[in-house]
Structures are given as C-alpha cells and as structure tokens.
Scaffold this active site. Sequence first.
Site, PDB file in Angstrom:
ATOM      1  N   ASP A  12       0.820  -1.225   0.000  1.00 19.08           N
ATOM      2  CA  ASP A  12       0.000   0.000   0.000  1.00 19.08           C
ATOM      3  C   ASP A  12       0.848   1.268   0.000  1.00 19.08           C
ATOM      4  OD1 ASP A  12      -2.267  -1.711   0.359  1.00 19.08           O
ATOM      5  OD2 ASP A  12      -1.795  -1.773   2.500  1.00 19.08           O
ATOM      6  N   LYS A  15       2.194   2.346  -4.981  1.00 13.46           N
ATOM      7  CA  LYS A  15       2.888   1.883  -6.199  1.00 13.46           C
ATOM      8  C   LYS A  15       2.061   2.183  -7.448  1.00 13.46           C
ATOM      9  CE  LYS A  15       2.932  -2.247  -4.524  1.00 13.46           C
ATOM     10  NZ  LYS A  15       2.449  -1.970  -3.163  1.00 13.46           N
ATOM     11  N   GLY A  39      -4.352  -4.315  -4.568  1.00 15.62           N
ATOM     12  CA  GLY A  39      -5.377  -3.346  -4.947  1.00 15.62           C
ATOM     13  C   GLY A  39      -4.659  -2.059  -5.256  1.00 15.62           C
ATOM     14  N   HIS A  40      -4.415  -1.808  -6.533  1.00 16.87           N
ATOM     15  CA  HIS A  40      -3.648  -0.621  -6.902  1.00 16.87           C
ATOM     16  C   HIS A  40      -4.595   0.497  -7.318  1.00 16.87           C
ATOM     17  CE1 HIS A  40       0.143  -3.233  -7.705  1.00 16.87           C
ATOM     18  NE2 HIS A  40      -0.233  -3.193  -6.453  1.00 16.87           N
ATOM     19  N   GLN A 184       2.076  -5.913  -3.438  1.00 18.35           N
ATOM     20  CA  GLN A 184       2.383  -5.979  -2.002  1.00 18.35           C
ATOM     21  C   GLN A 184       3.733  -5.285  -1.723  1.00 18.35           C
ATOM     22  OE1 GLN A 184       1.480  -9.309  -3.389  1.00 18.35           O
ATOM     23  NE2 GLN A 184      -0.624  -8.693  -3.069  1.00 18.35           N
ATOM     24  N   ARG A 262     -10.271  -2.801   5.071  1.00 23.74           N
ATOM     25  CA  ARG A 262      -9.839  -2.872   6.475  1.00 23.74           C
ATOM     26  C   ARG A 262      -9.006  -1.646   6.857  1.00 23.74           C
ATOM     27  NH1 ARG A 262      -6.855  -8.565   6.831  1.00 23.74           N
ATOM     28  NH2 ARG A 262      -6.037  -7.781   4.874  1.00 23.74           N
TER      29      ARG A 262
END
Length: 390
Positions: A12, A15, A39-40, A184, A262
């Site tokens: 996170d 990137k 999740g980009h 990641q 989250r």
Amino acid sequence: MNKAVIGVQWGDEGKGKVVDAFTADADVVVRYGGGANAGHTVYIGDQRFVLHVVPSGALHPGKKCVNGNGCAIDPLAFLDDMNHLPVKHGDVFVSDRAHVVLPKHIEEDKEREKVHKIGSTQRGMSPAYRDKALRVGLRFCDPEWGAHFDPKVFPEVMKYVRDTRVMLQEALERNESILFEGAQGSMLDVDHGTYPYITSSTTTVGGVYAGTGINPKVLKVIGVAKAYTTRVGEGPFPTELKDDLGERLRTVGKEFGATTGRPRRCGWFDAVVVKYSCEVNGVDEVALTKLDILTGLDELRIATKYYKIEMTGENAEFKTIPSRVKDLEQCIPRYVSLKGWKDDLSTMRRFEDLPQEAKDYVCFIEAVIGRPIRYVGVGQERSQILEKKK
Ligand code: GDP
C-alpha cells in the site's frame, strides 16, 4: 530503460500511482506476482480506479499489459478488472503458466483465516500457491480449470491467455521498455518478509525473473516508500502508533485497504525497514509518497535503529531486521525527531518549493537509507508527484 517498481514497506505504498507515472515511457507493463490480493489505486482527475489483477498500465490505452507466470489469478477477478477499465483495452495478456485461483481456494482461505489469523485478504492466494508448490495446481494452459466456473468464463478468459514469456523475450530483443509492477511490499515477501505474516509469493526483485521467465540485463529498481508506515492485518510493526496520532494518520491518509476496506495500522517512518528492503531489492532510486499527509504535525519521528529490550551496551542494537518475528516484536526503535511544517504541499510542483522542514525530512531519510529519493508524492492525483534532482 526497463524499470521495476517495488514496495519497500508492508504494501500500500502508492505503487499504483508511481507505475502510472512511469507508464508513459514504457512499452509493456508486467505484473510478476500475486493476484487479486493486491489493490492498486490510481486517480485520473476525480475518478478513482482500483485494479486488483491487471497491471495499472491498463489505464493507458495502447500499452501492452502482462500478468506473468508468477501470478496466481482468480479468473472472475481478472474479468471484473477488465470490465472496469475506463476504455476497452485490447492488449492485456495472461501467462499460460500462471496458476488459476479456484473457488475452493477462496473458500479455504476464508475458513483458515477464522482459525489461523494472519491477516489474509482471503482471495485464495495461499491455497493456490500451496497447490503450485505441491504440484497439484491448475494453470491457464490446463483446460480442466474451466470446469470449476460458469461455462462462459473459460472462453472469455482464454482470449487473453498466451505464452507471455515469448512475448516478453521478443519485447526485450526489440529493445522495448518493460515496466515491472510489484505487488504488495518487500516486508511481505515469502522469504524476506516478516514470516509468517507475509504473502505467499516473491514480492522482491527476484520475482521479476522467476515470475516472467525473462532476464532484463538492465533494470532500474525504484523502491516505493510511504512518508510514514502502514501495515494491514497481523504481524510485528515496531513503529506503530496506537494513539490519536495513529488515528490521525489513518483518517487524513485514508488508510483503509483498497481490496478489503480494512483499517490499516499506522506509525512513524521506519528507516530500518526501508534500508533493509532497499538492500534486498538493490534499489536504485526511491519514490517517497504521501508526504502531504504529514502536514500540520509539530514533530515528526523517524526510526533509525532497533534495540533489544533486554540488553544494553554494544550488542543491544539489531544490525538489521531480525529473522524471527518474536525478536522483531521486542525491538525498541530509536527515533530521531524532526520539525514538522504547516504549509499545504498539494499544489507544489517542484521539490525546491517545499517548506524547508519538508525538504529536511526527505533529505534525512535519504541519508539514513543510503539511496537517492528521486520522486516525492504530494497528493493522490497523477500530476502530484515531484521530481527531486540529483
Ligand atoms: P499500492 O497498492 O501500493 O498501489 O497502494 P494503494 O493504491 O493501495 O494506496 C495508495 C493510496 O494512496 C491510493 O489511494 C493513492 O491514490 C494514494 N496516494 C498515492 N500517492 C499519494 C500521495 O503522494 N499523496 C496522497 N495524499 N495520496 C497518495
């Protein structure tokens, strides 16, 4: 020039935006590991795009995009990404050697997380990678995978499946520029991360080679670090702030998972972590994102060393990240304190225009990690990235 954009914290790091900024100069954008657990997020104006499987390069029509053999892909998540692209993209390809994440992998992941709390995104990644290691997985080249899905899914996905190694090798031979998009962060790497609180794939630079089947002899590695630290899920986090300040970073920085929603745990910048990851990846240049989020804090802290709780004297310092999470949990970070700034950075477009305190913060990090910071993020939009000259 071939480039790899790799997160040097716990993911996170931003990137997606950095990849997006480099895509203009690339011919091909490649994801080499992971899958829908990523999740980009990229903002184009006010529009927010979150891609989970397909490389962020797909937001630029005309760029070839590849998911390499190192990925493990849920076909439904892949099709979902394809359906959410702003313009139809005809140049997206999936390796026929990539492993298929099956519905049973996702079920198992959810069940395991109930018992064995690791902080999994529950996208079926670890059961899929386990089956790969056990040699019982199904790859996109194995037609049997189609039977696990609605009959419409197989032909729809197979339109994109190729031997991508050959495509990438040809691109190398044509001297095209390849941009490798890490997923990641390095601290979640299966070997070099905070095991067992990690992901199941190689997120560090080795994944570029293993996860594509090509060897770009010239590769510039750009490490992406956030100007503070975040982590999702369980696992040690030495600079975590469990107080109002942590809450402030979470709120102002909108630190909620792009994949799971989250809340992310937040803390001070950890130069020990970033220095370690820069070494593991052979980082050439760093992009420091989200500097704007620190505006308004009177004091900023940077962890430069770790000490062992129970020891004093010369041997009390950990020289690098300890291998055992139990040791890492017991580290006491040693902080250096710097003065904060009040000015809004988001409209600034040149590094020289930043307030002196912000420049000092960046230059201090640069000195501790021993790598040049070449890019500084001051907002979430495409244009809000400053170049810091050498
Ligand atoms: P990734 O998985 O490493 O691509 O990171 P994410 O996309 O999950 O998270 C990054 C979030 O931070 C996204 O919402 C980005 O738009 C945002 N972001 C990236 N760089 C900056 C920046 O410099 N400033 C601010 N305020 N937001 C940023």
